[in-house]
Every structure is written in C-alpha cells, then in structure tokens.
Design a protein around this motif. Structure first.
Motif: not given
Length: 60
Positions: A30-37
C-alpha cells in the motif's frame, strides 16, 4: 490525500510486531502504491512547493 496515506502507512508499518509479516507486506505494498501515485502526480503537476499557484488539481 495520497501523501497522507503514505505517511500513515509508514507509521503503521513501524508499529507492527515482527511476527505479523502478512500485515507488514500488505502495508508495504500500500505504501509503495501511494508513493508511486504521489510521484506520478508530482511529475504531472510539479512538486508540492508550487501548490497554490494555480497549476494543479488542488487549485481548480
């Protein structure tokens, strides 16, 4: 919103006991996705320092 999600995930990840690997992995994804966005938004609209200058979605 995405930056807040990333910050919240970091806090939760730090508080997870070592034995709970499944929850840690879920939050890390979830963190990786948020940082990517956030990175994609920054690339499209410029860095957060420009907020309020009329060039991003928050200004519309």
């Amino acid at each position: 919103m995405w930056a807040e999600s990333a910050d919240s995930s970091k806090v939760f990840i730090a508080s997870i006991p070592r034995g709970n690997k499944a929850e840690r992995q879920r939050l890390e994804a979830e963190l990786a996705r948020a940082e990517r966005v956030v990175s994609e938004i920054d690339a499209a609209y410029g860095p957060a320092e420009q907020k309020g200058e009329g060039d991003g979605p928050a200004d519309q």
